[in-house]
Design a protein around this motif. Structure first.
Motif, PDB file in Angstrom:
ATOM      1  N   ILE A   1       1.877   1.970  -3.554  1.00 50.82           N
ATOM      2  CA  ILE A   1       0.755   2.425  -4.369  1.00 50.82           C
ATOM      3  C   ILE A   1       0.451   3.887  -4.054  1.00 50.82           C
ATOM      4  O   ILE A   1       0.219   4.708  -4.964  1.00 50.82           O
ATOM      5  CB  ILE A   1      -0.489   1.554  -4.115  1.00 50.82           C
TER       6      ILE A   1
ATOM      7  N   ASP B   1      -6.203  -1.432  -7.203  1.00 49.10           N
ATOM      8  CA  ASP B   1      -4.946  -0.686  -7.320  1.00 49.10           C
ATOM      9  C   ASP B   1      -4.887   0.042  -8.665  1.00 49.10           C
ATOM     10  O   ASP B   1      -4.524   1.225  -8.732  1.00 49.10           O
ATOM     11  CB  ASP B   1      -3.752  -1.638  -7.192  1.00 49.10           C
TER      12      ASP B   1
ATOM     13  N   LEU C   1      -0.796  -7.040  -7.787  1.00 46.79           N
ATOM     14  CA  LEU C   1      -1.634  -5.870  -8.031  1.00 46.79           C
ATOM     15  C   LEU C   1      -3.081  -6.283  -8.251  1.00 46.79           C
ATOM     16  O   LEU C   1      -3.359  -7.257  -8.959  1.00 46.79           O
ATOM     17  CB  LEU C   1      -1.112  -5.109  -9.246  1.00 46.79           C
TER      18      LEU C   1
ATOM     19  N   ASP D   1       0.794  -1.231   0.000  1.00 50.48           N
ATOM     20  CA  ASP D   1       0.000   0.000   0.000  1.00 50.48           C
ATOM     21  C   ASP D   1       0.828   1.283   0.000  1.00 50.48           C
ATOM     22  O   ASP D   1       0.488   2.230  -0.731  1.00 50.48           O
ATOM     23  CB  ASP D   1      -0.961  -0.008   1.188  1.00 50.48           C
TER      24      ASP D   1
END
Length: 847
Positions: free
Chosen positions: A736, A769, A765, A733
């Motif tokens: 991302i 995402d 992924l 996370d």
């Protein structure tokens, strides 16, 4: 009758019993009272009360301290009036004092990085020097009061008795019974210890107590004493249950309604009565004790605790090897050689059949075969030990101070253990006694600890070699070896401390007897009616010190914990109509937190953290008025700042403050914008200080990044987040989030580079995402990356109509009209329902 005279040079013997019978009874009364208090101390690990914060620890520790303080007072009275009971130190007690002296020095202000914590500890562990001094007192009272083998047998019999009932607590959990204890619905067996590792350690030690009792030569006398003790204890336990139910209405006896509980209670009572009736029968005694030992080892096995199994097998291997080396006969040597072979072959067979159904379908065996440096739990231990070794190098002599493991660990926090955004990554123990001791007391403390146990083990080995038919000596050695081996994977707690120090006190008793020290100095009377003035000094000191000890070590932590638990209970209220539990604000709740904090003994940091948690939860509750939220938040911030001021080396308080400010900032800004701005500005340097205390902890940088965002310092915010993400090697996370931050900041090349880095790190992924990143790119009108993201997904799902639709519109935005039309046609061919959405492209891709 002819009179005899002492030989020349021999002291004249006084008449030890030439005292009034009443005074002789006083000695006996004090001795029996100490013995009773020691039995109560062994019972304490069974005690659990859910009305306390950390219910599996707090009350046990408080009761143990109270029992020891009673023992100390009784012992000082005994030693004052009876000189034969006064301390007579020898090499083993000096070695133990050296170990405790090292702990004491490491806990002093100026040496410990947080001396307050080193002395008082916290509610979670109830450790610190205060707890250690009580253990030392417990050892000394036992070692200098019990002068007959029968008295030691009473305590060991009591230990095994309560070990059986500790196993009963495991049975209650295993059967899922809602009786006496409140266990999690799923998980390993943890019994009254509240932790599987600690429960297994208790069961392991009691198993060796059973072996030691079976190995004694005087079996008939031993088992007769034990039968008497068990009968008295079961009757006292019954009386306690009846009295407790009568005065409190607790309903403990109602547990007999559960068939398993009723059968166990009936069977155990029958065993105690039968054993008492046949107490001179060695075979019956051996069956009862052997069954108790098997019961303990069975529940140890069901905990799936690998460290305990290693302690058991390793200890038995070493004991068998000693017997093989210096056994009594060829047959005995052959027996132990077979035992060694069995210990080696059994794990080998299990490992070779790790894929077999009989292993895979058995949770306990499966957990054992999964033991490897690559599994998460084992890997975390290795990473933690590596970090601990670096911390020891920083303070090699006296360490970081008792209860300060977390401070040294935070400084070298291993980023590999950070695997989740919501996990708990604060470690206060290494789960390795050697590393714990080296970290908290330094190499000086570790050397003293190892020297003490080396002396104890060396003495027992010498005793075994000199009298090789004394298998009970070898089994006491086996118990200590099992403790040390399993200690490589766990730590000491109140669940194992009483039995451990009982064993150490017994070895001290054997050591003194081996040095030809008499049990009572025959040159002194058992009791003196007139004491010299100096004999009253210890009693006078005890009268001054013990009330303070009771106040600060027992009463104040107890009251503080109770106030904290009352505050936690007052934070929520149950709606009787909807049965919904909701948060509520109350000035009384805040006052309870304040009152709990005022005691300033054990657990003060936990009181403050719970107050901060309360404020954080209130800020997120939409039905709480803003002014009430603000009052709670300000109080929580004040608490945390006080923790930072009093314990400036503890990184946890810094991060807690950052989390509270960030999590409640919007609430504060809506109510008092100027205060919110000022709070963010004053909290930022605090977080920067926290970075120096735990520079490898990703959360520190994430909290700092969020605070910089509130202050409008975007570039600095991004730099802080980059640092946190770079430390998050196993968490997707943050990476991302970083890609999205790059896109929002117009740094598209950095975004592409980080996106590739995510793939290189092997993260899986998800659609969400991709969708989140596509939305960010759309907001910035960047359609080239969107095309690439859609194509990446279509490579794995070529028939995804939604992706084809999104790709068609992206092509149109880029002016690729034909590609947009061909993509739209493909989407409609797969799903005619998409035609209405794609109609504008199909008719005129330029519109």
């Amino acid at each position: 009758m002819k009179k005899t005279h002492p030989k020349a040079g021999q002291p004249k013997q006084r008449h030890a019993r030439a005292v009034p019978r009443g005074e002789d009874r006083l000695i006996s009364l004090l001795g029996h009272a100490i013995l009773l208090a020691a039995v109560c101390a062994l019972f304490i690990p069974l005690v659990v009360n859910g009305s306390f914060f950390y219910s599996f620890v707090l009350l046990k520790s408080i009761l143990f301290r109270a029992a020891v303080e009673v023992m100390l007072l009784l012992y000082i009275l005994l030693a004052t009036f009876a000189p034969s009971y006064r301390p007579r130190l020898h090499l083993m007690t000096y070695a133990l004092l050296a170990w405790f002296g090292a702990m004491l020095i490491s806990s002093l202000p100026g040496i410990s990085v947080d001396a307050w914590s080193s002395w008082w500890g916290d509610f979670r562990r109830m450790g610190g020097m205060v707890a250690q001094l009580h253990l030392l007192g417990y050892f000394f009272v036992l070692a200098h009061t019990l002068k007959r083998e029968r008295e030691w047998l009473i305590l060991f019999a009591a230990s095994l008795f309560f070990g059986v009932w500790m196993g009963f607590s495991g049975m209650v959990q295993y059967l899922g019974l809602n009786y006496l204890y409140r266990f999690p619905q799923q998980g390993r067996i943890e019994g009254a210890a509240g932790n599987a590792n600690l429960f297994a350690a208790s069961m392991l030690l009691n198993f060796f107590v059973a072996l030691w009792l079976l190995g004694r030569k005087d079996k008939s006398a031993t088992y007769a004493v034990m039968a008497n003790v068990w009968l008295v204890l079961i009757l006292l336990l019954d009386l306690l249950v009846v009295v407790w139910d009568f005065f409190t209405g607790a309903g403990i006896s109602s547990g007999l309604e559960f068939p398993a509980v009723g059968i166990f209670a009936a069977l155990f009572h029958a065993v105690c009565l039968l054993w008492f009736a046949t107490r001179r029968n060695a075979r019956v005694g051996a069956i009862v004790i052997g069954s108790a030992g098997a019961w303990c080892i069975f529940w140890m096995y069901l905990t799936q605790t690998r460290g305990a199994v290693i302690g058991l097998v390793g200890s038995l291997l070493l004991v068998a090897s000693l017997y093989l080396w210096h056994g009594a006969s060829k047959n005995i040597k052959l027996l132990f050689a077979c035992m060694i072979l069995l210990f080696i072959l059994t794990p080998a067979v299990i490992l070779l059949n790790r894929q077999a159904s009989w292993v895979q379908s058995h949770p306990t065996l499966l957990r054992y075969v999964l033991l490897s440096p690559t599994d998460a739990a084992s890997a975390n231990r290795l990473y933690n030990w590596s970090a601990s070794a670096r911390a020891i190098g920083d303070r090699p002599f006296f360490g970081w101070g008792l209860e300060n493991y977390r401070i040294g660990f935070d400084l070298y926090f291993p980023v590999e253990v950070y695997r989740s955004l919501t996990g708990e990554f604060w470690f206060d123990r290494a789960h390795n006694l050697i590393i714990d001791i080296g970290m908290t007391t330094g190499l000086v403390g570790l050397a003293a600890y190892l020297a003490f146990f080396s002396l104890v083990i060396g003495f027992l080995v010498r005793q075994w070699v000199r009298a090789k038919d004394r298998i009970d000596i070898l089994l006491i050695l086996g118990l200590l070896l099992a403790y040390l081996l399993q200690g490589l994977f766990t730590f000491d707690t109140i669940n194992t401390d009483p039995i451990l120090y009982l064993v150490l006190a017994y070895v001290s008793y054997l050591f003194a007897a081996n040095k030809n020290r008499p049990e009572a100095n025959s040159g002194e009377p058992l009791l003196r009616r007139r004491q010299p003035m100096r004999a009253w000094i210890p009693l006078a000191l005890a009268c001054m010190v013990l009330p303070l000890a009771v106040s600060y070590a027992v009463i104040r932590p107890f009251q503080s914990n109770q106030l904290l638990q009352q505050a936690r209970a007052a934070t929520k209220v149950l709606n009787p109509m909807t049965h919904e539990v909701r948060l509520r604000f109350s000035e009384n709740t805040l006052d309870l937190f304040r009152r709990a904090d005022e005691y300033q003994t054990t657990g003060r940091s936990e009181v403050r953290e719970e107050a901060a948690n309360y404020a954080f939860e209130l800020a997120r509750a939409p039905y709480i008025p803003a002014d009430q939220k603000l009052r709670a938040i300000k109080e929580g911030i004040r608490f945390l700042r006080e923790s930072i001021e009093q314990a400036p080396a503890n990184a946890r308080s810094y991060q807690y403050l950052g989390s509270l400010v960030n999590g409640t900032f919007e609430t504060i800004r809506q109510a008092e914008p100027q205060f919110a701005q000022s709070l963010a500005e004053t909290t930022l340097p605090v977080l920067q200080k926290g970075e120096t205390l735990s520079p490898n902890r990703p959360q520190m940088y994430f909290e700092k990044s969020q605070l910089l965002f509130f202050l409008g310092r975007k570039e600095e915010r991004l730099a802080a987040f980059e640092k946190g993400a770079s430390l998050s090697r196993a968490v997707k996370d943050p990476h991302i989030d970083l890609v999205n931050l790059y896109v929002e900041g117009g740094r598209y090349e950095d975004a592409a580079r980080e996106w590739q880095n995510i793939k290189n790190l092997g993260f899986q992924l998800t659609r969400s995402d991709y969708d989140r990143l596509i939305q960010t790119y759309e907001a910035k009108k960047q359609f080239v990356p969107i095309v690439g993201l859609c194509q990446e997904q279509l490579a794995a799902a070529p028939g995804d109509v939604e992706l084809l639709t999104k790709l068609a519109f992206s092509y149109r935005e880029l002016g690729e009209m034909e590609l947009a039309r061909q993509t739209a046609i493909k989407a409609v061919s797969l799903s005619p329902a998409a035609a209405s959405k794609l109609q504008s492209i199909l008719k005129d891709p330029r519109k």
